[in-house]
Design a protein around this motif. Structure first.
Motif, short mmCIF file in Angstrom:
data_model
loop_
_atom_site.label_atom_id
_atom_site.label_comp_id
_atom_site.label_asym_id
_atom_site.label_seq_id
_atom_site.Cartn_x
_atom_site.Cartn_y
_atom_site.Cartn_z
N LEU A 259 42.97 40.46 43.20
CA LEU A 259 43.02 40.22 44.64
C LEU A 259 44.33 39.54 45.03
O LEU A 259 44.89 39.82 46.09
CB LEU A 259 41.83 39.37 45.07
N LEU A 260 44.83 38.66 44.17
CA LEU A 260 46.11 37.99 44.46
C LEU A 260 47.25 38.99 44.48
O LEU A 260 48.12 38.94 45.37
CB LEU A 260 46.38 36.91 43.42
N PRO A 293 39.47 37.02 53.91
CA PRO A 293 38.15 36.95 53.27
C PRO A 293 38.19 36.34 51.87
O PRO A 293 37.38 35.46 51.54
CB PRO A 293 37.71 38.42 53.23
N GLY A 294 39.14 36.79 51.05
CA GLY A 294 39.25 36.22 49.70
C GLY A 294 39.64 34.75 49.73
O GLY A 294 39.11 33.94 48.96
N LEU A 295 40.55 34.39 50.63
CA LEU A 295 40.99 33.00 50.72
C LEU A 295 39.84 32.09 51.16
O LEU A 295 39.64 31.01 50.58
CB LEU A 295 42.15 32.90 51.71
N VAL A 308 33.65 36.32 43.80
CA VAL A 308 33.61 37.53 42.99
C VAL A 308 34.32 38.61 43.81
O VAL A 308 34.04 38.76 45.01
CB VAL A 308 32.17 37.97 42.67
N ASP A 309 35.23 39.35 43.20
CA ASP A 309 36.08 40.25 43.96
C ASP A 309 35.29 41.30 44.75
O ASP A 309 35.67 41.68 45.85
CB ASP A 309 37.10 40.94 43.05
N TYR A 314 35.91 45.08 50.94
CA TYR A 314 36.50 45.66 52.14
C TYR A 314 37.94 45.20 52.38
O TYR A 314 38.63 45.74 53.26
CB TYR A 314 35.64 45.34 53.36
N SER A 315 38.44 44.25 51.60
CA SER A 315 39.85 43.88 51.72
C SER A 315 40.76 45.05 51.38
O SER A 315 41.92 45.09 51.81
CB SER A 315 40.17 42.69 50.79
N ASN A 316 40.23 46.02 50.62
CA ASN A 316 41.01 47.21 50.28
C ASN A 316 41.35 48.04 51.51
O ASN A 316 42.29 48.84 51.47
CB ASN A 316 40.25 48.06 49.27
N ILE A 317 40.61 47.88 52.59
CA ILE A 317 40.95 48.57 53.85
C ILE A 317 42.36 48.17 54.27
O ILE A 317 43.19 49.02 54.63
CB ILE A 317 39.95 48.20 54.96
N GLY A 318 42.62 46.87 54.24
CA GLY A 318 43.91 46.38 54.69
C GLY A 318 45.05 46.83 53.82
O GLY A 318 46.11 47.24 54.31
#
Length: 510
Positions: A259-260, A293-295, A308-309, A314-318
């Motif tokens: 994610l980073l 969201p991850g932050l 947990v990733d 849905y961060s993959n949308i960005g």
């Protein structure tokens, strides 16, 4: 001056107004929708069975979705309330199409395909047809998207709902129609009810609107809608807080580096002047979805580990939007240079080649943390009819519950009430003293122990381990993906195998 001197006059006729016709969807829009959809379905169907294996979380879906609706609801009062809606949906799908392995995973394939189309439309609206097409095609190539497109869990559905809620948000900003905001709110609420952490996307949307400096009425409409979503989610959040023990296995961030890397790449792409259509810019929409969201989940994890990733899949949308728009920008910047085209093709080929190994790996049983199919097969192979069966600990009974035939001829020594009748995931176990007494009635015991599991301090588990240590010796251990299956025999067993004992060679099963 007379009329004759002015010359002949030209009569002007006014044509009647032509009624406006509703524009039909452009070919570009159709391609932006269909191409990502088709690619995602193709990748989703590729190796979807994973050699007919299933992992633990999918096994839970499989077991609960086969129960009656009343049983699903009663079980959710004890455990897994956060996934109750998903189990209910899958129960209906199983009822319509049968409860096999394909039926378990195909809804995720279709959901991720719908998400890919949504990503393409977002890119189209914010940066043009080429950026939209590229973003839609990048999305299904991302390893995390490929992984959860083939998994019988709720994450692909949540990703699809967040994608289309984001599209509804972008469309609602200029039009301001109430029904559009109602559609946005309903879609977001459904995503949150499928998985609570979808609410973090709502925060990202709010930041996007504030940074975009949208008119006050728009911000007010979003605030009212967001308040409605939170109010609708609140009862579930309060009730599920009492089941926080379910995530006690999380002792630190799970797969944080990926994610980073995604966040760094996304921010780097956003430094370029990407598409600037409409009141909401692509980078202002995409960066918060990638980062926030991850932050926020990491910040919450400072109090209680929760990161947990897959919870923020849905961060993959960005990142897909940013990569698609960046490639479009690079094309426009270098389109007159032949060398640039060659370099771009070479980079694209290198990226695709780099994606092949993880894509192949994701379609193997070893790509998941355990394999309940292999665990059940090992129990069936090592056990003899009439042997005792012991789970260390009892909650790991779910590792063999999806295939009852594997344990049919064994006696579950600790079980007092089965999972279905007790409305639990792993059943109810006997008191510690009774478990020890039953163990001493058997000469052979097959023990199932999850890999990496901590030894619980529960009296029942202490009774199991102490009785094994005092009265039994290890006959042999089979290692499978995610667990160890060990056969124990009493010291007075009349026919031990040659070379058996605690130092007997351990067997590994792929």
């Amino acid at each position: 001056m007379s009329v004759a001197e002015r010359g002949p006059t030209v009569a002007r006729t006014v044509s009647p107004p032509v009624p406006t016709r509703r524009q039909s969807p452009s070919p570009a829009k159709a391609v932006v929708v269909i191409a990502p959809l088709s690619l995602t379905i193709a990748l989703g169907l590729w190796g979807i069975r994973r050699k007919n294996t299933m992992w633990g979380d999918e096994s839970v879906t499989y077991q609960l979705a086969h129960r009656d609706l009343s049983q699903i609801w009663l079980t959710a009062q004890h455990v897994d309330l956060v996934h109750a809606l998903y189990y209910t949906v899958m129960h209906g799908i199983f009822g319509l199409f049968g409860g096999g392995l394909l039926t378990l995973r195909l809804p995720s394939v279709l959901a991720m395909s719908v998400a890919a189309s949504g990503v393409g439309l977002l890119g189209l609206r914010l940066a043009g047809p080429r950026a939209g097409l590229l973003a839609g095609l990048v999305f299904p190539l991302l390893p995390q998207v490929q992984k959860y497109a083939q998994e019988g869990r709720s994450y692909a559905m949540v990703c699809a709902l967040v994608t289309w809620a984001t599209y509804a948000l972008v469309v609602s900003v200029p039009h301001r129609a109430r029904w559009r905001w109602a559609g946005y709110g309903s879609t977001m609420l459904l995503a949150c009810l499928l998985h609570e952490f979808a609410v973090l996307a709502l925060v990202a949307h709010g930041v996007t609107l504030v940074v975009s400096r949208v008119p006050r009425p728009v911000l007010k409409a979003w605030s009212v809608t967001a308040a409605g979503v939170v109010a609708g989610l609140l009862p579930l959040a309060i009730c599920s807080a009492g089941q926080s023990g379910q995530v006690s296995w999380i002792d630190g961030p799970v797969r944080l580096p990926g994610l980073l890397v995604m966040a760094v790449v996304g921010v780097a792409c956003a430094l370029a002047p990407l598409g600037a259509r409409g009141p909401v810019r692509l980078s202002v929409l995409a960066v918060p979805i990638v980062v926030l969201p991850g932050l926020l989940l990491l910040i919450v994890s400072l109090v209680k580990p929760l990161f947990v990733d897959r919870y923020v899949l849905y961060s993959n949308i960005g990142i897909a939007l940013l990569l698609g728009a960046w490639m479009d920008y690079f094309h426009r910047l270098q389109r007159s240079s032949r060398n640039a085209w060659i370099a771009a093709v070479a980079v694209l080929a290198a990226v695709l080649a780099a994606l092949v190994p993880p894509s192949l790996s994701l379609r193997t049983p070893q790509s998941r943390s355990n394999d309940v199919t292999a665990i059940g097969a090992a129990v069936r192979k090592e056990g003899r009819p009439g042997d005792g069966l012991l789970y260390l600990s009892g909650q790991h009974r779910i590792l063999t519950a999806a295939s009852p035939e594997d344990t049919r001829f064994l006696t579950d020594l600790a079980l007092a009430q089965d999972p279905v009748s007790s409305n639990t995931l792993a059943g109810v176990e006997l008191p510690a003293r009774d478990i020890a007494a039953r163990m001493l009635e058997f000469d052979r015991i097959v023990a199932v122990r999850a890999a990496g599991a901590h030894s619980p301090t529960d009296p029942r588990e202490e009774a199991k381990t102490s009785t094994l240590r005092r009265y039994f010796r290890e006959y042999g251990t089979t290692h499978v993906n995610g667990a160890r299956v060990t056969v124990y025999v009493r010291d007075h067993d009349p026919s031990p195998k040659a070379g058996a004992g605690s130092d007997s060679p351990e067997r590994a099963v792929g």
